[in-house]
Design a protein around this motif. Structure first.
Motif, PDB file in Angstrom:
ATOM      1  N   ASP A  55     -12.145  28.460   6.040  1.00  0.00           N
ATOM      2  CA  ASP A  55     -11.772  29.765   6.584  1.00  0.00           C
ATOM      3  C   ASP A  55     -10.264  29.929   6.754  1.00  0.00           C
ATOM      4  N   GLY A  56      -9.497  28.887   6.404  1.00  0.00           N
ATOM      5  CA  GLY A  56      -8.043  28.992   6.463  1.00  0.00           C
ATOM      6  C   GLY A  56      -7.402  28.344   7.671  1.00  0.00           C
ATOM      7  N   GLN A  57      -8.190  27.892   8.648  1.00  0.00           N
ATOM      8  CA  GLN A  57      -7.623  27.197   9.796  1.00  0.00           C
ATOM      9  C   GLN A  57      -7.090  25.844   9.339  1.00  0.00           C
ATOM     10  N   SER A  58      -5.852  25.503   9.735  1.00  0.00           N
ATOM     11  CA  SER A  58      -5.205  24.316   9.206  1.00  0.00           C
ATOM     12  C   SER A  58      -4.418  23.564  10.273  1.00  0.00           C
ATOM     13  N   TRP A  59      -4.244  22.276  10.012  1.00  0.00           N
ATOM     14  CA  TRP A  59      -3.413  21.408  10.831  1.00  0.00           C
ATOM     15  C   TRP A  59      -2.531  20.594   9.891  1.00  0.00           C
ATOM     16  N   MET A  60      -1.378  20.163  10.379  1.00  0.00           N
ATOM     17  CA  MET A  60      -0.526  19.307   9.552  1.00  0.00           C
ATOM     18  C   MET A  60       0.151  18.253  10.407  1.00  0.00           C
ATOM     19  N   ARG A  61       0.605  17.218   9.738  1.00  0.00           N
ATOM     20  CA  ARG A  61       1.381  16.163  10.383  1.00  0.00           C
ATOM     21  C   ARG A  61       2.438  15.707   9.387  1.00  0.00           C
ATOM     22  N   GLY A  62       3.664  15.593   9.838  1.00  0.00           N
ATOM     23  CA  GLY A  62       4.755  15.179   8.969  1.00  0.00           C
ATOM     24  C   GLY A  62       6.056  15.099   9.731  1.00  0.00           C
ATOM     25  N   ALA A  63       7.151  15.026   8.980  1.00  0.00           N
ATOM     26  CA  ALA A  63       8.468  14.917   9.608  1.00  0.00           C
ATOM     27  C   ALA A  63       8.768  16.132  10.477  1.00  0.00           C
ATOM     28  N   LYS A  64       8.329  17.310  10.048  1.00  0.00           N
ATOM     29  CA  LYS A  64       8.624  18.532  10.797  1.00  0.00           C
ATOM     30  C   LYS A  64       7.885  18.585  12.133  1.00  0.00           C
ATOM     31  N   THR A  65       6.782  17.844  12.235  1.00  0.00           N
ATOM     32  CA  THR A  65       6.016  17.866  13.481  1.00  0.00           C
ATOM     33  C   THR A  65       6.230  16.592  14.300  1.00  0.00           C
ATOM     34  N   GLY A  66       7.218  15.786  13.902  1.00  0.00           N
ATOM     35  CA  GLY A  66       7.483  14.558  14.636  1.00  0.00           C
ATOM     36  C   GLY A  66       6.362  13.545  14.546  1.00  0.00           C
ATOM     37  N   GLY A  67       5.586  13.607  13.485  1.00  0.00           N
ATOM     38  CA  GLY A  67       4.481  12.679  13.314  1.00  0.00           C
ATOM     39  C   GLY A  67       3.243  13.037  14.104  1.00  0.00           C
ATOM     40  N   LYS A  68       3.238  14.198  14.751  1.00  0.00           N
ATOM     41  CA  LYS A  68       2.083  14.623  15.530  1.00  0.00           C
ATOM     42  C   LYS A  68       1.274  15.678  14.776  1.00  0.00           C
TER      43      LYS A  68
END
Length: 294
Positions: free
Chosen positions: A124-137
């Motif tokens: 449905d398009g709901q998303s989460w991410m983790r990476g350098a931009k999120t400080g690893g969270k």
């Protein structure tokens, strides 16, 4: 014979013929016996033991690819054959199921996920991410996208992605037409013909590596990539066979499973193209999962 059987046959070493074995043993016997007829019996017993071991070694050496005189040359498997074998394997692979499409890209040495890129997407398009931009969270993406999957400059719903053509010419035409209609722009303005050609190729890479395409669509994308001139086999590497692509990108493909386990370029969930600086590329894992991001 299908593509996988062809690949196995090309990679397999031929057994040495009996003629090769006999000639190798005869040459070795002549070397050992030459000018040494006055040895005591115990000496001949030792020589005989050595002969048995040495003859076995000679047979093994005769079977190695490095001996073109005594055996047929070993044919090098081409990059195209690897891609075609991967297409056959992908077509037969289970599609997988889950609530989230999960993509994880990390450095080739297996560095922590916080130094890489990772995301989860629901249909449905709901998303989460983790990476350098999120400080690893793990961070939820606030904007809910109706078209969460990207072929570089073309955004798609899961249904549109799953409905892509499974004929190579039709898939190429679909991507080309979609890019022609796209309103994507570069810093220099509207996409040029060269930009669209590169985006089309990178879209194919996305289909075989990071997108939840059907097994049939992934197989078709592998076959389209195989049709491009200049695909080269770089040899065995961790995760499969290394491939050099015509546009300079590199992939690690496992032809037995039809999975891409490494890449030097990937498309992020918002359609941006990211190129990995490390010559070894990056490890990649993409699959459906029911595990919620933490």
């Amino acid at each position: 014979m299908n593509d996988l059987q062809t690949l196995r046959a090309a990679l397999a070493l031929d057994e040495p013929s009996q003629d090769v074995v006999d000639r190798s043993r005869h040459r070795l016997q002549n070397r050992i016996r030459g000018g040494r007829t006055s040895r005591r019996r115990t000496g001949w017993l030792v020589a005989g033991a050595r002969l048995t071991a040495a003859a076995a070694a000679a047979v093994a050496i005769a079977a190695m690819p490095a001996a073109p005189v005594d055996g047929p040359p070993v044919r090098t498997v081409s990059g195209q054959e690897i891609l075609l074998a991967a297409a056959t394997a992908a077509e037969r692979s289970p599609e997988g199921a889950g609530s989230y499409w999960h993509v994880k890209v990390t450095e080739a040495d297996g560095a922590a996920a916080s130094s890489g890129y990772e995301y989860w997407t629901k249909p449905d398009g709901q998303s989460w991410m983790r990476g350098a931009k999120t400080g690893g969270k793990v961070t939820p993406i606030k904007a809910l996208s109706a078209t969460p999957f990207s072929l570089v400059a073309v955004d798609l719903t899961l249904e549109q992605l799953r409905a892509l053509p499974t004929d190579p010419d039709a898939l190429k035409a679909w991507i080309a037409e979609a890019l022609e209609r796209s309103d994507a722009r570069t810093s220099a303005g509207k996409l040029t013909a060269s930009d669209r050609e590169q985006a089309a190729f990178q879209s194919l890479i996305s289909l075989v590596s990071t997108l939840p395409a059907t097994p049939e669509v992934r197989a078709t994308a592998f076959r389209v990539i195989a049709d491009y001139p200049g695909v080269e086999n770089l040899g065995a590497v961790p995760g499969g066979q290394g491939l050099s692509l015509p546009t300079g990108e590199r992939l690690v493909v496992d032809p037995a499973t039809g999975r891409v386990n490494g890449t030097s370029v990937f498309v992020t969930m918002d359609g941006a193209v990211y190129k990995v600086a490390d010559p070894a590329g990056a490890r990649i894992k993409a699959e459906w999962t029911n595990t919620l991001p933490e």
